[in-house]
Design an enzyme around this catalytic site. Structure first.
Site, short mmCIF file in Angstrom:
data_model
loop_
_atom_site.label_atom_id
_atom_site.label_comp_id
_atom_site.label_asym_id
_atom_site.label_seq_id
_atom_site.Cartn_x
_atom_site.Cartn_y
_atom_site.Cartn_z
N GLN A 28 0.83 -1.21 0.00
CA GLN A 28 0.00 0.00 0.00
C GLN A 28 0.86 1.27 0.00
OE1 GLN A 28 -3.01 0.59 -0.67
NE2 GLN A 28 -3.87 -1.46 -0.63
N SER A 29 2.02 1.21 -0.65
CA SER A 29 2.92 2.37 -0.66
C SER A 29 2.32 3.57 -1.39
CB SER A 29 4.22 1.94 -1.36
OG SER A 29 4.97 3.08 -1.73
N ASN A 30 2.31 4.70 -0.72
CA ASN A 30 1.89 5.95 -1.36
C ASN A 30 2.95 6.42 -2.34
OD1 ASN A 30 -0.50 6.42 0.37
ND2 ASN A 30 1.05 6.56 1.98
#
Ligand SMILES: Cc1ncc(COP(=O)(O)O)c(C=O)c1O
Length: 326
Positions: free
Chosen positions: A73-75
């Site tokens: 879920q890396s921004n």
């Protein structure tokens, strides 16, 4: 002062907004928020400022592929994939964690931007797999540019050095800047910008996942290297870096009562959304420090919102976010 190549796609300057109802609810100091969740690139966030410099560097080097890595879920990966699409690069992301059954939130958006995804289950192997991905791209005749984890190279950090200049022009009487820190690029940029542009307040990074001592040495070293890009090396030391690692004991991405309460307080007093991993944790730290009297009531605290809200829509967090509250 020398400068580095830069693209101008972020929506800058970001707004600074006072949060009077939050201050009152906490019986605390004046609180402002700098809205870097509104930087414009694919739902915004702190990576837009870094990517203005990183993508410019990739272009100068003649790259045609951006490779980066991060959590599922890396921004950072979401904004990197968006920047790649915008500037006509291919993009490959090496994401660590369990492959979600349903793509949601950032993991869904990465794929909408056309990024190729390599999943790594175990964090221990991720550096090796990132390197293998890079090597294979070269063998395949591509010209890859490796965007470091979190965009936190000396080049990426410049985005936050200039952000201090932008903030100072906004004339907010901040005694403190408080923000979440993890891969250290935001922190290093703020430390550098503070020195170069003469910001008189203090910049306190609330650690998301790293021990304080490690952050201090990494951030001071990164800020020193970033300073060279502005023409003259400044040797920052650990004492130039303020960090607090008291709020990350549960581990990266583990959602606890502190994060839940912080998100609720911002949402219900100001209609402002934080994210479950970074700004929720950083705000939980700020709130606890307010309650403990660390910030004096006559001081002004600027919470630098670094974005991340797409993660609110990750399946993983939805039940925890509302919990049993009405
Ligand atoms: C929303 C958000 N805030 C803060 C950070 C931390 O910034 P940095 O990696 O520059 O320390 C990140 C990093 O991924 C992020 O996504």
């Amino acid at each position: 002062m020398k400068t580095a190549p830069r693209l101008n796609f972020a929506h800058l300057p970001t707004q600074v907004e006072e949060q009077p109802r939050l201050s009152k609810a906490l019986d605390g100091p004046r609180i402002f928020v700098k809205r870097d969740d509104q930087t414009g690139l694919a739902f915004g966030g702190n990576k837009a400022r870094k990517l203005e410099f990183l993508v410019a560097e990739a272009r100068e080097e003649g790259a045609d592929l951006l490779i980066s890595g991060g959590a599922i879920q890396s921004n950072h990966c979401r904004q990197t994939a968006a920047a790649a699409a915008k500037y006509g690069f291919d993009c490959t992301l090496v994401l660590t964690g369990e492959k979600p059954k349903q793509p949601s939130a950032n993991f869904l958006l990465d794929q909408m931007f056309g990024a190729g995804i390599v999943i790594v289950k175990d964090r221990v192997n991720r550096d090796q797999i990132l390197q293998d991905t890079y090597d294979k791209a070269i063998v395949a005749g591509k010209k890859p540019y490796l965007v470091p984890y979190g965009g936190s190279s000396a080049t990426g950090a410049l985005g936050y050095a200039y952000a201090v200049e932008e903030f100072m022009k906004q004339n907010v009487p901040a005694d403190w800047i408080v923000f979440g820190t993890s891969s250290g690029g935001t922190h290093a940029g703020l430390v550098l910008g503070q020195r170069v542009f003469g910001f008189q307040g203090k910049a306190l990074g609330i650690s998301i996942d790293e021990p304080e001592e490690k952050l201090k040495s990494h951030v001071s070293e990164l800020a020193s290297r970033a300073s060279e890009k502005l023409g003259e090396r400044i040797n920052f030391t650990r004492d130039d870096v303020l960090a607090n690692d008291k709020y990350c004991q549960a581990g990266y991405g583990v959602f606890g009562e502190g994060e839940r309460e912080a998100i609720e307080l911002f949402a219900r007093n100001e209609g402002l959304l934080l994210d479950p991993v970074y700004t929720g944790r950083a705000a939980a730290g700020m709130i606890d420090l307010i309650r403990k009297g660390f910030f004096r009531k006559d001081e002004t605290v600027l919470f630098w919102h670094t974005g991340g809200q797409p993660a609110l829509f990750a399946d993983k967090y939805s039940q925890q976010l509302i919990g049993t509250r009405k």
